[in-house]
Design a protein around this motif. Structure first.
Motif, mmCIF file in Angstrom:
data_model
loop_
_atom_site.group_PDB
_atom_site.id
_atom_site.type_symbol
_atom_site.label_atom_id
_atom_site.label_comp_id
_atom_site.label_asym_id
_atom_site.label_seq_id
_atom_site.Cartn_x
_atom_site.Cartn_y
_atom_site.Cartn_z
ATOM 1 N N VAL A 295 0.565 -0.593 -0.179
ATOM 2 C CA VAL A 295 -0.095 0.226 0.209
ATOM 3 C C VAL A 295 1.197 1.390 -0.005
ATOM 4 O O VAL A 295 1.526 1.405 0.492
ATOM 5 N N ILE A 297 1.612 5.388 0.214
ATOM 6 C CA ILE A 297 0.992 6.067 0.693
ATOM 7 C C ILE A 297 1.688 7.813 0.565
ATOM 8 O O ILE A 297 2.736 7.714 1.116
ATOM 9 N N TYR A 298 1.137 8.386 0.226
ATOM 10 C CA TYR A 298 2.074 9.678 -0.213
ATOM 11 C C TYR A 298 0.716 10.436 -0.811
ATOM 12 O O TYR A 298 -0.599 10.638 -0.187
ATOM 13 N N GLN A 299 1.755 12.285 -0.292
ATOM 14 C CA GLN A 299 1.061 12.558 -0.523
ATOM 15 C C GLN A 299 1.312 13.415 -1.856
ATOM 16 O O GLN A 299 2.026 12.837 -3.083
ATOM 17 N N LYS A 303 4.221 11.317 -4.502
ATOM 18 C CA LYS A 303 2.859 10.479 -5.407
ATOM 19 C C LYS A 303 4.228 9.655 -6.421
ATOM 20 O O LYS A 303 4.276 8.599 -6.293
ATOM 21 N N SER A 310 7.871 1.749 -4.238
ATOM 22 C CA SER A 310 6.787 0.927 -4.195
ATOM 23 C C SER A 310 6.372 -0.541 -5.316
ATOM 24 O O SER A 310 6.911 -1.791 -5.172
ATOM 25 N N ARG A 333 -8.344 6.218 0.312
ATOM 26 C CA ARG A 333 -7.395 6.425 1.234
ATOM 27 C C ARG A 333 -6.987 5.106 2.082
ATOM 28 O O ARG A 333 -7.131 3.845 2.153
ATOM 29 N N PRO A 334 -5.592 5.644 2.778
ATOM 30 C CA PRO A 334 -4.915 3.815 2.975
ATOM 31 C C PRO A 334 -5.268 3.752 3.830
ATOM 32 O O PRO A 334 -5.411 2.029 4.259
ATOM 33 N N LYS A 337 -7.600 1.050 2.835
ATOM 34 C CA LYS A 337 -6.730 -0.061 2.080
ATOM 35 C C LYS A 337 -6.885 -1.218 2.455
ATOM 36 O O LYS A 337 -7.346 -2.742 2.751
ATOM 37 N N GLU A 351 3.493 -1.462 4.267
ATOM 38 C CA GLU A 351 2.849 0.023 4.140
ATOM 39 C C GLU A 351 4.937 1.053 3.609
ATOM 40 O O GLU A 351 5.841 1.078 4.250
ATOM 41 N N GLY A 353 5.979 5.053 2.527
ATOM 42 C CA GLY A 353 5.639 6.685 2.995
ATOM 43 C C GLY A 353 6.900 6.707 2.485
ATOM 44 O O GLY A 353 7.728 5.950 1.559
#
Length: 491
Positions: A295, A297-299, A303, A310, A333-334, A337, A351, A353
Motif C-alpha cells: 500500500v 502512502i503519499y501526498q 506520489k 513500491s 484512503r490508505p 485499504k 506500507e 511512504g
C-alpha cells in the motif's frame, strides 16, 4: 458494502460465515435463482484454485492420473448396484427430457462416480500388469439436499469435488491404498493448517456400497463436527456388478478390488473458519491469492517517488517467487485499504511512504499477530520468506490448540451428551468395539451423532493412551473397552 459485521465467536457463527464470504468477496451465495448454489468470485476463485493445485500435486506425486468423466449417468448404469442406489436415491437430480422429447432412459447428474468409472474400467482393465490403477477428477457433483442449505457446507452443487478411484489386484493392495489416501489427506490438511480427527465410520453411516469408510472431521467455532474428507474401501462391490475382471499373476480371473476417496469445498470453508478473527480472514500463505499487498502512502508531491519505490519492492519480491499486489487505487484512503486487506486476510501488508523511500526500508504488517515492524530493503526477501513460514506454522498451531480444546475424553454417556448438546465439541468415550451397543444407546438422542472409532493416529496426536483406555469399561454396555468412540453434533 453494507452487511453488519457479526462476531465470529458471538451468538451465530453461521451469520459471521455468511458475512465474511460476502464482504471478503469470496463466494456469492443465495442470490443465484437455484437453491443451494453459489458463485465463486475472483478473489475466492484464486483461493479455490490454489487449494485444487495443492491436492492435485499431492495426488500426481503419488501416481494418480487425472481424468474427466461425463456429468450424466444413465439410470440403467446408476441403478445397477442396489446398496449404492438406495444410499443416493433421495439425493439425485434426474434429467427426464431432451428438448421437447421424453428420454427413453432417465439420466442423473452425478452425485459421485463409482458407477461411471467402474463401467469404463470394465473396458480398460484386463491384466494385473495394469494395476494398481489410480484415477482422479475435480468436478461438480450434485446432491438434492433437502435440509437447510448452507454455503460451501451443505449445497446442491458441490463445485470443488475431488474424487479418486483406484483398482487393485488384491484386498491387501486396496488396504494399502486406503492407508496411502489417509496419508495424502493428512498431509493436505496439515499444509493448510486444518486440524482433524480420523475415525472409522459406523456401518450405518458408511458410504453406500463400501466395506467401510474412514472419515476426517474437524470442529467449527459453533462446536459442530464437519466431515471434510472420506476414504472408502469398496471391496469388489462395484467390480462384480460391472464385471471388471482381470487376469491375475497365477492366470486365474478375478474381480478388481477398488477404493475411492473425496474432498469438497468444505476444505475452503474450514480454512475460513479456523484462520480468521473478528476483523476478517487470516489466509495461510500457501493459498492466499496475494501473499504480500503493498500500500503506497503519499501526498501529491511525493506520489511519483513512492509509487516508483513500491513497484521496485514488488518486483524484488516477485523475482523471489512471492505473490504480490500493489494497491494503487486512488479512490480509497490508505486506512480503507488497510481495512479491506485485513478483511481479506492478506498474510503480509507492506506500507510504503516517503519515510521508507528515504531510508531504504519498508513497514510490514503481519496479519496473524496484527503487528508492524520496519525492515531494511536489503533484508526484505529473506525476511518475507521467513515471516510467511512463521505465519503458516502459527496458524496451524493456533488452529490445533483451538481444536483440541474442544475434544474431551469422558467415561459417562450422560457427560458426553451434555458436552455435545451444550456446544462444547466432540466427546470421546471408551468403547468395546460392538457397534450395536452404540446404535442402541444413541438411537433417539436428538442432536447426537456417532463419528466412529477414533484411529490410532488421532489418539497419538491427542496424547490419549489407548492402553489406559483398555483398563476402562465400555461407556455404552459395560464390557471391557478396546477402542475409543467419538460422538458429536454434525452439520
Amino acid at each position: 458494502m453494507s452487511l453488519q459485521r457479526p462476531q465470529k465467536y458471538g451468538e451465530s457463527f453461521s451469520q459471521w460465515f455468511d458475512w465474511i464470504i460476502t464482504e471478503a468477496e469470496i463466494y456469492d451465495y443465495g442470490r443465484y435463482p437455484v437453491k443451494g448454489t453459489g458463485v465463486w468470485l475472483p478473489y475466492g476463485f484464486q483461493m479455490r484454485r490454489r487449494v485444487i493445485e495443492l491436492i492435485r500435486s499431492l495426488l500426481d506425486e503419488a501416481g494418480h492420473e487425472e481424468v474427466l468423466l461425463p456429468l450424466l449417468i444413465p439410470e440403467t448404469l446408476f441403478a445397477k448396484e442396489s446398496e449404492h442406489v438406495r444410499g443416493f436415491e433421495k439425493e439425485v437430480f434426474w434429467v427426464t427430457r431432451g428438448g421437447s422429447e421424453e428420454l427413453d432412459v432417465k439420466l442423473t447428474l452425478r452425485p459421485t462416480s463409482e458407477t461411471a468409472i467402474s463401467y469404463m474400467e470394465s473396458f480398460w482393465l484386463k491384466s494385473y500388469k495394469q494395476l494398481p490403477k489410480k484415477y482422479y477428477q475435480i468436478v461438480s457433483v450434485f446432491r438434492y439436499e433437502t435440509k437447510m442449505t448452507k454455503p460451501m457446507l451443505r449445497v446442491r452443487e458441490i463445485t470443488t469435488f475431488k474424487e479418486a478411484h483406484t483398482a487393485h489386484e488384491s484386498f491387501e493392495s486396496s488396504e494399502e491404498q486406503v492407508i496411502e489416501a489417509v496419508n495424502i489427506y493428512s498431509k493436505f490438511f496439515d499444509m493448510l493448517g486444518i486440524p482433524y480427527i480420523i475415525s472409522r465410520r459406523p456401518q450405518w453411516d458408511k458410504f453406500a456400497g463400501a466395506i467401510y469408510t474412514i472419515a476426517f472431521d474437524t470442529i467449527f467455532p459453533d462446536k459442530k463436527a464437519v466431515q471434510i474428507g472420506t476414504v472408502h474401501n469398496l471391496g469388489q462391490t462395484f467390480s462384480r456388478v460391472f464385471d471388471v475382471k482381470i487376469q491375475k499373476k497365477d492366470e486365474t480371473l478375478d474381480y478388481v478390488w477398488q477404493t475411492s476417496y473425496g474432498i469438497s469445498e468444505r476444505v475452503i470453508a474450514s480454512i475460513i473458519a479456523f484462520h480468521s478473527d473478528d476483523r476478517g480472514l487470516i489466509l495461510p500463505p500457501i493459498v492466499a491469492p496475494y501473499q504480500v499487498v503493498i500500500v503506497p502512502i503519499y501526498q501529491e508531491n511525493t506520489k511519483e517517488v513512492v509509487i516508483k519505490y513500491s513497484d521496485e519492492v514488488a518486483q524484488l519480491l516477485r523475482k523471489a517467487g512471492v505473490r504480490v499486489y500493489v494497491d494503487k487505487r486512488e479512490d480509497m484512503r490508505p486506512a480503507e485499504k488497510f481495512y479491506e486487506w485485513e478483511l481479506k486476510g492478506a498474510p503480509l501488508r507492506v506500507e510504503i511512504g516517503i519515510k521508507e523511500c528515504n531510508t531504504n526500508t519498508v513497514t510490514i504488517f503481519r496479519r496473524d499477530l496484527n503487528k508492524r515492524e520496519t525492515i531494511e530493503l536489503q533484508k526484505l526477501v529473506e525476511k518475507v520468506h521467513a515471516l510467511l513460514d512463521e505465519i503458516s506454522q502459527n496458524l496451524s498451531k493456533r488452529a490445533w490448540n483451538e481444536f483440541t480444546s474442544n475434544i474431551k475424553l469422558v467415561s459417562s454417556l450422560d457427560d458426553a451428551v451434555k458436552i455435545v448438546r451444550g456446544g462444547e465439541g466432540i466427546a470421546l468415550l471408551p468403547w468395546c468395539g460392538d457397534e450395536r451397543c452404540v446404535y442402541t444407546k444413541l438411537q433417539g438422542l436428538e442432536g447426537v451423532d456417532a463419528l466412529g472409532e477414533v484411529m490410532d493416529y488421532t489418539l497419538k496426536k491427542l496424547n490419549i493412551d489407548i492402553e489406559r483406555i483398555k483398563k476402562l469399561k465400555c461407556t455404552f454396555c459395560g464390557k471391557p473397552a478396546k477402542f475409543v468412540m467419538a460422538i458429536a453434533k454434525k452439520y
